[in-house]
Design a protein around this motif. Structure first.
Motif, mmCIF file in Angstrom:
data_model
loop_
_atom_site.group_PDB
_atom_site.id
_atom_site.type_symbol
_atom_site.label_atom_id
_atom_site.label_comp_id
_atom_site.label_asym_id
_atom_site.label_seq_id
_atom_site.Cartn_x
_atom_site.Cartn_y
_atom_site.Cartn_z
ATOM 1 N N GLY A 89 85.606 70.787 -55.128
ATOM 2 C CA GLY A 89 86.220 70.586 -56.488
ATOM 3 C C GLY A 89 86.752 69.081 -55.607
ATOM 4 O O GLY A 89 87.022 68.486 -56.442
ATOM 5 N N LYS A 90 86.757 69.152 -54.233
ATOM 6 C CA LYS A 90 87.745 67.837 -53.779
ATOM 7 C C LYS A 90 86.654 67.009 -52.859
ATOM 8 O O LYS A 90 86.571 65.513 -53.051
ATOM 9 C CB LYS A 90 88.645 68.061 -52.897
ATOM 10 C CG LYS A 90 89.801 66.768 -52.262
ATOM 11 C CD LYS A 90 90.596 67.134 -52.094
ATOM 12 C CE LYS A 90 90.382 68.368 -50.813
ATOM 13 N NZ LYS A 90 90.382 67.675 -49.519
ATOM 14 N N ASP A 91 86.090 67.405 -52.091
ATOM 15 C CA ASP A 91 84.903 66.325 -50.872
ATOM 16 C C ASP A 91 83.574 67.107 -51.812
ATOM 17 O O ASP A 91 82.997 65.688 -50.724
ATOM 18 C CB ASP A 91 84.713 67.333 -50.177
ATOM 19 C CG ASP A 91 86.536 67.855 -49.530
ATOM 20 O OD1 ASP A 91 87.557 66.894 -49.421
ATOM 21 O OD2 ASP A 91 87.612 68.943 -49.034
ATOM 22 N N TYR A 92 82.932 67.649 -52.556
ATOM 23 C CA TYR A 92 81.029 67.345 -52.882
ATOM 24 C C TYR A 92 80.741 65.784 -52.838
ATOM 25 O O TYR A 92 79.310 65.304 -52.498
ATOM 26 C CB TYR A 92 80.956 68.065 -53.521
ATOM 27 C CG TYR A 92 79.640 68.356 -54.181
ATOM 28 C CD1 TYR A 92 78.417 67.186 -53.932
ATOM 29 C CD2 TYR A 92 79.807 69.814 -54.530
ATOM 30 C CE1 TYR A 92 77.634 67.626 -54.441
ATOM 31 C CE2 TYR A 92 78.130 70.439 -53.839
ATOM 32 C CZ TYR A 92 76.685 69.667 -53.961
ATOM 33 O OH TYR A 92 75.899 69.855 -53.914
ATOM 34 N N PHE A 97 80.837 63.710 -60.490
ATOM 35 C CA PHE A 97 80.092 63.242 -58.991
ATOM 36 C C PHE A 97 79.455 63.027 -58.159
ATOM 37 O O PHE A 97 79.477 62.541 -57.591
ATOM 38 C CB PHE A 97 80.663 65.055 -58.220
ATOM 39 C CG PHE A 97 81.501 65.777 -57.947
ATOM 40 C CD1 PHE A 97 82.747 65.398 -58.044
ATOM 41 C CD2 PHE A 97 81.900 67.700 -58.134
ATOM 42 C CE1 PHE A 97 84.073 65.915 -58.994
ATOM 43 C CE2 PHE A 97 83.090 67.769 -57.421
ATOM 44 C CZ PHE A 97 84.395 67.394 -58.746
ATOM 45 N N TYR A 126 84.121 76.731 -51.011
ATOM 46 C CA TYR A 126 85.436 76.986 -49.622
ATOM 47 C C TYR A 126 85.069 76.434 -47.921
ATOM 48 O O TYR A 126 84.017 78.415 -48.488
ATOM 49 C CB TYR A 126 86.512 77.163 -49.867
ATOM 50 C CG TYR A 126 87.538 76.762 -49.040
ATOM 51 C CD1 TYR A 126 88.548 76.052 -48.942
ATOM 52 C CD2 TYR A 126 87.461 77.349 -47.327
ATOM 53 C CE1 TYR A 126 89.389 74.885 -48.087
ATOM 54 C CE2 TYR A 126 88.655 77.228 -46.523
ATOM 55 C CZ TYR A 126 89.851 75.516 -46.745
ATOM 56 O OH TYR A 126 91.236 75.838 -46.251
ATOM 57 N N SER A 154 86.114 71.345 -49.042
ATOM 58 C CA SER A 154 86.758 72.213 -50.039
ATOM 59 C C SER A 154 85.059 71.413 -51.502
ATOM 60 O O SER A 154 85.668 70.230 -52.207
ATOM 61 C CB SER A 154 87.941 72.014 -51.041
ATOM 62 O OG SER A 154 88.518 71.968 -52.380
ATOM 63 N N LYS A 161 81.304 67.233 -64.897
ATOM 64 C CA LYS A 161 81.983 66.727 -63.696
ATOM 65 C C LYS A 161 81.476 67.378 -62.509
ATOM 66 O O LYS A 161 81.584 65.920 -61.647
ATOM 67 C CB LYS A 161 83.364 67.838 -63.637
ATOM 68 C CG LYS A 161 84.289 67.644 -62.272
ATOM 69 C CD LYS A 161 85.332 67.726 -62.294
ATOM 70 C CE LYS A 161 86.530 67.735 -60.687
ATOM 71 N NZ LYS A 161 88.389 68.037 -61.106
#
Length: 398
Positions: free
Chosen positions: A316-319, A353, A305, A314, A349
């Protein structure tokens, strides 16, 4: 002796605890409000009163305590900690004997049997990281254990259990001989300057040792290298030593420049021949696109983060979006080293990504290598979150 509190575990969480899951979460406990003081010894039982495990109460962002033993007769005393530490240190014998590497982890939390505690070795000095006030209450027993079983020049500590996980500023020195800083350590022959008396981060992340070696030995020669979120430039040093034509290190923190210059200098590299840029990485990506800059090797190792003046990230969201930006400035047949230390998702996961990012960029790719934590960062199968590091070397095909 610390007080003991018996905690009743909800039926839905009994199976995982029996299978060896070491973390105690508030939502798993029926009577967690009985916990008043961190460092309290806890005994976990099911609703029928059958013993499940014993450990301590300590608040971290992950949970409220750790199971340390499945033996109801075992006590949380100095001999207990000494035994755990001795097993861990003995298991790192090959590291202590390696003259080319003088910095490594000697105790890795729940992987070595005591969640909330890590100990690193830096050329004769031990650095203890306390992740909760709960484990810190066992400081004397743990320090005495180190005195008994290990030879060292000095002991340092980091108290990492303030509100919101912030680092507690302190002197950091415990006992022995104070180190002269910077303390110069070696990692596969690369020199790094570390500071055990500064912030929670001492200058190099030891869990990336094998990744840096791979960059130096197999990927850097003749390459134009971009190292984003570069911190003190450790990946850049490895690339330069591996024969990179030029490295570009980008980090938003002002201190990153002087720290990176220091690391280059420690290895006899002319830092003026490299680019060291203090800038928000997201802004740098835009700049690179405008200037039509491309790189043969791009290293992407963001924090889980991060927040800057204009951007919030973040993992988990933005990678995927971050990786897409890197793809656009990577040369055809170039390599992207995609890395994350987020424990909230696994390798499958993360590969998802990667697939999403390349699809968004309209590019094809090939996975060349994968890395997880090195062997000194011991993990256990029953706690997958503990194996947090995921690094994938990706070739951009089109």
């Amino acid at each position: 002796m610390n007080q003991t509190v018996k905690l009743k575990v909800k039926p839905a969480h009994v199976k995982s605890l029996k299978a060896g899951y070491p973390l105690v979460k508030k939502e798993a406990i029926l009577n967690w409000r009985d916990l008043k003081k961190e460092g309290t010894v806890i005994e976990l039982v099911d609703e029928k009163g059958q013993f499940l495990g014993k450990g301590y109460y300590g608040l971290q962002n992950k949970g409220c305590g750790w199971v340390l033993t499945r033996n109801p007769k075992e006590e949380m005393n100095q001999p207990f900690f000494e035994k755990k530490l001795k097993v861990a240190i003995d298991a790192r014998k090959s590291f202590f004997e390696d003259e080319e590497t003088t910095a490594f982890r000697v105790f890795n939390g729940e992987g070595d049997g005591i969640g909330g505690l890590t100990i690193d070795f830096f050329d004769g000095y031990f650095l203890i990281n306390w992740y909760s006030e709960g484990i810190y209450r066992f400081k004397e027993e743990i320090v005495q254990s180190l005195r008994t079983i290990a030879a060292f020049k000095g002991l340092y500590e980091k108290k990492r259990f303030a509100e919101k996980g912030a680092y507690i500023e302190d002197d950091d020195f415990i006992e022995g001989e104070r180190a002269s800083f910077p303390l110069i350590v070696k990692e596969n022959g690369i020199h790094f300057a570390v500071y055990l008396n500064e912030s929670a981060m001492v200058g190099v992340f030891l869990d990336q040792r094998e990744v840096r070696k791979a960059i130096r030995d197999r990927y850097a020669e003749g390459k134009r290298v971009l190292n984003t979120f570069s911190y003190t430039g450790a990946f850049s040093i490895a690339a330069a030593l591996g024969g990179a034509v030029k490295t570009t290190s980008v980090d938003v923190a002002n201190r990153s420049k002087s720290k990176t210059i220091e690391q280059f200098s420690m290895n006899g590299i002319d830092y003026e021949a490299q680019d060291i840029i203090v800038e928000d990485v997201f802004n740098y990506f835009k700049y690179a696109v405008r200037k039509k800059l491309v790189f043969d090797l791009v290293i992407l190792d963001p924090p889980s983060y991060a927040r800057s003046k204009k951007n919030t990230f973040s993992a988990g969201k933005d990678y995927p979006d971050l990786l897409e930006k890197a793809i656009h400035i990577t040369e055809k047949n170039g390599i992207i080293v995609a890395s994350t230390n987020s424990s909230t998702f696994g390798m499958d996961k993360f590969k998802g990504f990667i697939k999403k990012a390349f699809h968004q960029a309209g590019a094809e790719y090939n996975i060349l290598e994968e890395f997880r934590l090195p062997p000194d960062f011991k993990t256990i199968k029953s706690y997958k979150e503990g194996n947090y590091l995921k690094v994938v070397f990706i070739e951009k095909l089109t």
